[in-house]
Write a protein that holds these residues in place. Structure first.
Motif, PDB file in Angstrom:
ATOM      1  N   SER A 140       9.798  56.255  49.169  1.00 18.29           N
ATOM      2  CA  SER A 140       8.954  56.456  50.340  1.00 18.29           C
ATOM      3  C   SER A 140       8.319  55.142  50.781  1.00 18.29           C
ATOM      4  CB  SER A 140       7.844  57.474  50.044  1.00 18.29           C
ATOM      5  OG  SER A 140       6.971  57.566  51.143  1.00 18.29           O
ATOM      6  N   PRO A 141       8.463  54.769  52.067  1.00 19.43           N
ATOM      7  CA  PRO A 141       7.791  53.572  52.578  1.00 19.43           C
ATOM      8  C   PRO A 141       6.333  53.846  52.923  1.00 19.43           C
ATOM      9  CG  PRO A 141       9.091  54.573  54.311  1.00 19.43           C
ATOM     10  CD  PRO A 141       9.333  55.399  53.075  1.00 19.43           C
ATOM     11  N   ALA A 152       7.211  55.744  45.051  1.00 20.24           N
ATOM     12  CA  ALA A 152       6.651  54.728  45.933  1.00 20.24           C
ATOM     13  C   ALA A 152       7.559  53.502  45.924  1.00 20.24           C
ATOM     14  CB  ALA A 152       5.240  54.358  45.485  1.00 20.24           C
ATOM     15  N   SER A 153       7.506  52.726  46.998  1.00 15.69           N
ATOM     16  CA  SER A 153       8.450  51.617  47.165  1.00 15.69           C
ATOM     17  C   SER A 153       8.263  50.503  46.153  1.00 15.69           C
ATOM     18  CB  SER A 153       8.331  51.047  48.578  1.00 15.69           C
ATOM     19  OG  SER A 153       6.996  50.622  48.837  1.00 15.69           O
ATOM     20  N   ALA A 154       7.152  50.489  45.415  1.00 13.24           N
ATOM     21  CA  ALA A 154       6.941  49.448  44.404  1.00 13.24           C
ATOM     22  C   ALA A 154       8.027  49.472  43.338  1.00 13.24           C
ATOM     23  CB  ALA A 154       5.569  49.608  43.754  1.00 13.24           C
ATOM     24  N   CYS A 155       8.705  50.609  43.164  1.00 13.86           N
ATOM     25  CA  CYS A 155       9.757  50.702  42.140  1.00 13.86           C
ATOM     26  C   CYS A 155      10.904  49.740  42.412  1.00 13.86           C
ATOM     27  CB  CYS A 155      10.267  52.129  42.027  1.00 13.86           C
ATOM     28  SG  CYS A 155      11.225  52.685  43.449  1.00 13.86           S
ATOM     29  N   ASN A 174       5.822  60.113  42.528  1.00 16.37           N
ATOM     30  CA  ASN A 174       5.134  59.057  41.785  1.00 16.37           C
ATOM     31  C   ASN A 174       4.558  58.068  42.792  1.00 16.37           C
ATOM     32  OD1 ASN A 174       4.588  56.550  40.354  1.00 16.37           O
ATOM     33  ND2 ASN A 174       5.620  57.483  38.618  1.00 16.37           N
ATOM     34  N   PRO A 175       3.262  58.196  43.131  1.00 13.82           N
ATOM     35  CA  PRO A 175       2.657  57.336  44.143  1.00 13.82           C
ATOM     36  C   PRO A 175       2.517  55.879  43.721  1.00 13.82           C
ATOM     37  CG  PRO A 175       1.369  59.340  43.794  1.00 13.82           C
ATOM     38  CD  PRO A 175       2.353  59.244  42.677  1.00 13.82           C
ATOM     39  N   VAL A 176       2.567  55.610  42.409  1.00 16.44           N
ATOM     40  CA  VAL A 176       2.457  54.224  41.931  1.00 16.44           C
ATOM     41  C   VAL A 176       3.804  53.529  42.063  1.00 16.44           C
ATOM     42  CG1 VAL A 176       1.937  52.746  39.965  1.00 16.44           C
ATOM     43  CG2 VAL A 176       0.561  54.811  40.383  1.00 16.44           C
ATOM     44  N   GLY A 177       4.850  54.201  41.631  1.00 14.87           N
ATOM     45  CA  GLY A 177       6.202  53.667  41.787  1.00 14.87           C
ATOM     46  C   GLY A 177       6.720  52.886  40.605  1.00 14.87           C
ATOM     47  N   SER A 208      11.477  59.878  53.695  1.00 16.97           N
ATOM     48  CA  SER A 208      11.819  58.858  52.702  1.00 16.97           C
ATOM     49  C   SER A 208      13.265  58.413  52.844  1.00 16.97           C
ATOM     50  CB  SER A 208      11.569  59.400  51.297  1.00 16.97           C
ATOM     51  OG  SER A 208      12.413  60.509  51.046  1.00 16.97           O
ATOM     52  N   GLN A 209      13.661  57.466  52.009  1.00 18.01           N
ATOM     53  CA  GLN A 209      15.014  56.911  52.046  1.00 18.01           C
ATOM     54  C   GLN A 209      15.656  57.036  50.677  1.00 18.01           C
ATOM     55  OE1 GLN A 209      14.035  52.923  53.141  1.00 18.01           O
ATOM     56  NE2 GLN A 209      13.482  53.451  55.242  1.00 18.01           N
ATOM     57  N   ASP A 210      16.991  57.136  50.671  1.00 16.94           N
ATOM     58  CA  ASP A 210      17.707  57.224  49.403  1.00 16.94           C
ATOM     59  C   ASP A 210      17.503  55.962  48.568  1.00 16.94           C
ATOM     60  OD1 ASP A 210      18.723  59.724  49.944  1.00 16.94           O
ATOM     61  OD2 ASP A 210      20.560  58.955  50.857  1.00 16.94           O
TER      62      ASP A 210
END
Length: 335
Positions: free
Chosen positions: A213-214, A187-190, A155-158, A264-266
């Motif tokens: 993902s950063p 995406a990190s916006a989440c 999900n690139p939007v997040g 990415s990170q957990d």
């Protein structure tokens, strides 16, 4: 192949004997010893001495009895118990039908019957263009319906809207119920959206693997490493998607997903929110008692004030009712 189950109305109603209540929950998958324990807890609302550990484990697994913070047992209300058992039966019945559809190959048979013999277009093309949002959603539902081992998504939007969560939840839970491995890259916006975070943590609690993902990520859905969905236009996903079953193309998309996953990170563990002591006490009462009047009385608080706190906590936990709020608070370690 799992046999189709008889619908619930086939079971009929168990007769009553001389004023003695007969088991009423058998058609919902509850055996007589389990129902006896549940009924005993409804009457006494405290631990029942001498109960069979296997029976206790089963009622806890069914979710009609929960552990209290003090280690005791608390039965769900009869209404919520029946709702939960129905949800469970419907989910299991749906899973049986899906497995039957998979093993019979009914989709392939119908697809073959719909094609003219000798047609040059017979069979699915290696790459198919799907136009329109509704058509894409239908394709997603179809490919995930038949997923057997793995479901990979990005999900690139997040950020997920409440509407998109409502659409995704039955699909996601169906996948997880069937034991399919689910890996989702966000995406990190989440991390800045409480509604999205709450839903992601709900999926993690049910077995999903989620990473953040950063870096910018590409949108894709991959099932069983055999079929992939990617957007026609990454900048305008409403245009439609490309569905491919061509092994070389699918392998390339899988490789891209794995590279993004590795970078990415957990999903970070939920930190304890800045609750006041009174909010924490109210959450504990929601877990122990059914009525606001009882909770307010236990905390020596005006009922109106108590309900204001409850309303704020329901919003904060994105819960539909008090009992759901208490369970979510418990699951998240808030109480």
């Amino acid at each position: 192949m799992s046999p189709a189950r008889d619908p619930p109305y086939r079971y009929g109603v168990v007769a009553m004997r001389a004023g003695e209540a007969s088991p009423a929950l058998g058609f919902l998958g509850v055996a007589e010893p389990e129902e006896q324990l549940y009924r005993a807890l409804l009457r006494d609302r405290e631990d029942v001495d001498g109960h069979d550990p296997d029976v206790l484990a089963r009622v806890l697994e069914l979710g009609i009895v929960v552990r209290t913070p003090a280690g005791g047992l608390r039965p769900l209300s009869p209404k919520r118990t029946v709702e939960r058992l129905i949800e469970r039966q419907v989910g299991e019945f749906q899973d049986d039908l899906q497995e039957t559809a998979l093993h019979t190959g009914v989709v392939e048979q119908l697809s073959a019957a719909s094609e003219s013999p000798g047609s040059p277009d017979q069979g699915d093309p290696a790459v198919r263009q799907i136009e329109g949002l509704e058509a894409v959603r239908s394709a997603i539902d179809e490919v995930t319906f038949f997923a057997r081992t793995e479901n990979l998504t990005t999900n690139p939007v997040g950020v997920l809207t409440p509407e998109s969560i409502e659409i995704s939840r039955p699909i996601d839970l169906r996948i997880l119920r069937r034991g399919v491995r689910m890996r989702t890259l966000m995406a990190s916006a989440c991390l800045q959206d409480e509604t999205t975070l709450a839903y992601l943590r709900e999926l993690v609690a049910r077995g999903a693997e989620i990473r953040i993902s950063p870096h910018p990520i590409e949108r894709m859905i991959i099932c069983d490493r055999a079929v992939a969905l990617t957007p026609i236009d990454p900048h305008n996903t409403a245009r439609g998607a490309l569905l491919t079953r061509e092994p070389g193309l699918v392998s390339t998309v899988v490789s891209l997903f794995e590279r993004m996953w590795a970078a990415s990170q957990d999903l970070p563990e939920e930190t304890l929110p800045s609750l006041t002591e009174i909010e924490r006490q109210i959450l504990r009462t929601l877990y122990r008692v059914d009525k606001d009047e009882t909770g307010a009385r236990q905390l020596n608080m005006a009922l109106r004030t108590y309900r204001k706190y409850v309303a704020r906590l329901l919003t904060r936990l994105d819960a539909d009712n008090r009992f759901q709020a208490a369970l979510r608070a418990r699951e998240r370690g808030w109480i």
